[in-house]
Design a protein around this motif. Structure first.
Motif, PDB file in Angstrom:
ATOM      1  N   HIS A 323       0.824  -1.206   0.000  1.00 21.88           N
ATOM      2  CA  HIS A 323       0.000   0.000   0.000  1.00 21.88           C
ATOM      3  C   HIS A 323       0.859   1.256   0.000  1.00 21.88           C
ATOM      4  CE1 HIS A 323      -2.758   3.119   1.482  1.00 21.88           C
ATOM      5  NE2 HIS A 323      -1.795   3.409   2.353  1.00 21.88           N
ATOM      6  N   PRO A 327       0.214   6.325  -4.373  1.00 27.03           N
ATOM      7  CA  PRO A 327       0.599   5.145  -5.165  1.00 27.03           C
ATOM      8  C   PRO A 327       0.988   5.497  -6.589  1.00 27.03           C
ATOM      9  CG  PRO A 327      -1.777   5.330  -5.088  1.00 27.03           C
ATOM     10  CD  PRO A 327      -1.246   6.435  -4.209  1.00 27.03           C
ATOM     11  N   LEU A 329       0.219   3.047  -8.935  1.00 29.42           N
ATOM     12  CA  LEU A 329      -0.692   2.181  -9.686  1.00 29.42           C
ATOM     13  C   LEU A 329      -2.124   2.534  -9.352  1.00 29.42           C
ATOM     14  CD1 LEU A 329       1.004  -1.346  -9.275  1.00 29.42           C
ATOM     15  CD2 LEU A 329       1.304   0.290 -11.144  1.00 29.42           C
ATOM     16  N   GLN A 330      -3.009   2.358 -10.330  1.00 28.36           N
ATOM     17  CA  GLN A 330      -4.436   2.654 -10.177  1.00 28.36           C
ATOM     18  C   GLN A 330      -5.255   1.495 -10.748  1.00 28.36           C
ATOM     19  OE1 GLN A 330      -6.333   5.500  -8.939  1.00 28.36           O
ATOM     20  NE2 GLN A 330      -7.890   3.929  -9.238  1.00 28.36           N
ATOM     21  N   LEU A 348      -4.255  -3.192 -12.932  1.00 27.37           N
ATOM     22  CA  LEU A 348      -3.496  -2.104 -12.331  1.00 27.37           C
ATOM     23  C   LEU A 348      -2.668  -1.414 -13.402  1.00 27.37           C
ATOM     24  CD1 LEU A 348      -2.369  -4.040  -9.147  1.00 27.37           C
ATOM     25  CD2 LEU A 348      -3.955  -2.128  -9.180  1.00 27.37           C
ATOM     26  N   SER A 350      -0.265   2.171 -14.425  1.00 27.24           N
ATOM     27  CA  SER A 350       0.605   3.179 -13.823  1.00 27.24           C
ATOM     28  C   SER A 350      -0.065   4.548 -13.852  1.00 27.24           C
ATOM     29  CB  SER A 350       1.948   3.233 -14.552  1.00 27.24           C
ATOM     30  OG  SER A 350       1.754   3.503 -15.932  1.00 27.24           O
ATOM     31  N   THR A 351       0.073   5.290 -12.760  1.00 24.75           N
ATOM     32  CA  THR A 351      -0.508   6.633 -12.677  1.00 24.75           C
ATOM     33  C   THR A 351       0.476   7.695 -13.161  1.00 24.75           C
ATOM     34  OG1 THR A 351       0.270   6.913 -10.408  1.00 24.75           O
ATOM     35  CG2 THR A 351      -1.934   5.978 -10.707  1.00 24.75           C
ATOM     36  N   PHE A 362      -0.188   0.453  -4.662  1.00 20.30           N
ATOM     37  CA  PHE A 362      -1.489   1.056  -4.920  1.00 20.30           C
ATOM     38  C   PHE A 362      -2.169   1.324  -3.585  1.00 20.30           C
ATOM     39  CE2 PHE A 362      -2.512  -3.445  -4.776  1.00 20.30           C
ATOM     40  CZ  PHE A 362      -3.795  -3.533  -4.256  1.00 20.30           C
ATOM     41  N   ASP A 363      -3.207   2.142  -3.616  1.00 18.61           N
ATOM     42  CA  ASP A 363      -3.872   2.601  -2.402  1.00 18.61           C
ATOM     43  C   ASP A 363      -4.948   1.596  -2.009  1.00 18.61           C
ATOM     44  OD1 ASP A 363      -5.130   3.948  -0.347  1.00 18.61           O
ATOM     45  OD2 ASP A 363      -5.237   5.865  -1.403  1.00 18.61           O
ATOM     46  N   MET A 366      -8.356   3.298  -1.946  1.00 20.03           N
ATOM     47  CA  MET A 366      -8.386   4.236  -3.061  1.00 20.03           C
ATOM     48  C   MET A 366      -9.715   4.968  -3.143  1.00 20.03           C
ATOM     49  SD  MET A 366      -8.707   1.606  -6.237  1.00 20.03           S
ATOM     50  CE  MET A 366      -7.753   0.350  -5.415  1.00 20.03           C
TER      51      MET A 366
END
Length: 411
Positions: A323, A327, A329-330, A348, A350-351, A362-363, A366
């Protein structure tokens, strides 16, 4: 009775390495184990266990592959043809000497230090074997590497690597997608291609980068479509393309995942894969996982909260992603051969641009744009040690992501 026994079989409870050891000790040849007349007398180093030096030479206690640990022998350095193992041994030794604030390598290692180096070598060998197993099991182009330079933790117990969802008891995954008739789905989409048939826009650009907002669904071309495998609307289904490394973190966050390649913004990285179970079963398992200290439950609540993905014991490399409150990743909901909106695939992306060697995160909590009614979130039962069994009465868990925007607490 004898005829019936011909079809009986049971799993072997001895490892391949132990079987090879038995073959060599008994001077037996076995083609499947790679022990034959030509190499039965070959001696290959498994790892180095201990060290000492004299005025004339340096000596290493060698564990020979295919031989018992009790048959280790002291060998002078000049006799060994394993420079990588020698280099790794001295890296481990230097780290241990620094831990005890010792500047010089002693002529003979004490029992505590030699015991640590032996355990370290054994763990590294087990991790190498696990790495080989992961790469044998994967069906995606991206390779998997495993590294632990932090402690003596070996491969996780009770974890099986899978490439796709495993459907739990009582759940039917129907393939009911309708294919498109496009010759070029990106340049000349007929009726909007597969996304258009579902009244949605094409999710990717011509480089395969996602171009829609998180929370909006992704409809890829499927097995019923006329377009080929190089269609730009086939991204997630091609699997992980990047080489990734499972590594041991240094701040008590367990295992993590880092990329070994530069990743462009909005690029697909991996799916969150596990066992699909009902929400009722997820509630039951959640109580068990809380008592054990952690859980990997991911709600598939795109339209309604009916199913959950459990990656605790069955999963892919996403099982090890940590986590972060900031992050890289989304999550996106993706539909391919199955368009049951209760069962999206969780991808997932990439942001932002991600450097080679950077940890992927990633969160777990989220937040989707509040203007979007369609969303996917991590089940609130994703937790760590110390949480009570009731998901409605959770204590606050400290976050150790280290980002500038850290919320300080996971839950």
């Amino acid at each position: 009775m004898a005829e019936d026994l011909k079809v009986c079989s049971v799993p072997c409870k001895v490892s391949w390495m132990e079987l090879e050891t038995l073959c060599r000790s008994e001077r037996l040849h076995c083609e499947e184990l790679g022990v034959n007349r030509a190499n039965i007398n070959n001696f290959e180093v498994d790892f180095l266990c201990d060290y000492k030096k004299t005025k004339e030479d340096e000596f290493y206690l060698v564990k020979w592959r295919g031989f018992l640990e009790s048959e280790c022998t002291w060998e002078p350095r000049r006799n060994l043809k394993c420079p990588k193992l020698i280099k790794q041994f001295h890296i481990d030794l230097d780290q241990e000497l620094r831990r005890y604030k010792k500047r010089c390598t002693p002529k003979k290692l004490d029992k505590q230090m030699s015991s640590f180096l032996l355990q370290k070598a054994k763990v590294r060998l087990r991790l190498q074997q696990w790495e080989a197993h992961l790469n044998y099991t994967r069906n995606h182009p991206g390779r998997i590497f495993v590294v632990n330079d932090v402690d003596l933790e070996g491969p996780p117990r009770n974890f099986t690597y899978i490439n796709n969802y495993k459907v739990g008891s009582g759940i039917v995954l129907d393939e009911m997608a309708v294919g498109c008739e496009c010759k070029d789905c990106f340049k000349e989409p007929i009726s909007g291609c597969c996304p258009g048939a579902s009244l949605h826009r094409m999710a990717y650009n011509d480089k395969g980068q996602v171009r829609i907002r998180p929370g909006q669904p992704v409809y890829e071309c499927n097995a019923q479509c006329r377009c080929g495998p190089d269609c730009p609307n086939r991204v997630v289904q091609k699997g992980i393309q990047l080489d990734l490394c499972i590594f041991r973190t240094e701040n008590d966050r367990g295992w993590g995942v880092r990329t070994l390649h530069h990743i462009r913004k909005n690029t697909f990285v991996m799916e969150y894969v596990g066992e699909i179970i009902t929400s009722d079963e997820a509630e039951r398992r959640g109580h068990v996982y809380d008592r054990q200290g952690s859980t990997y439950l991911f709600d598939l609540d795109y339209v309604e909260d009916v199913y959950t993905v459990d990656a605790a014991h069955l999963g892919n490399i996403s099982h090890f992603v940590n986590h972060s409150c900031n992050p890289n990743l989304q999550v996106f909901n993706v539909f391919i051969n199955n368009i049951d909106e209760r069962l999206p695939r969780i991808a997932l992306f990439s942001t932002r641009a991600i450097r080679a060697g950077e940890e992927l995160t990633f969160d777990y909590k989220m937040q989707i744009d509040p203007m979007d009614t369609e969303s996917t979130k991590m089940d609130s039962s994703f937790s760590f040690a110390g949480l009570p069994s009731s998901p409605k009465k959770r204590v606050r868990v400290e976050c150790r992501c280290g980002s500038d925007s850290c919320r300080k607490y996971l839950f």
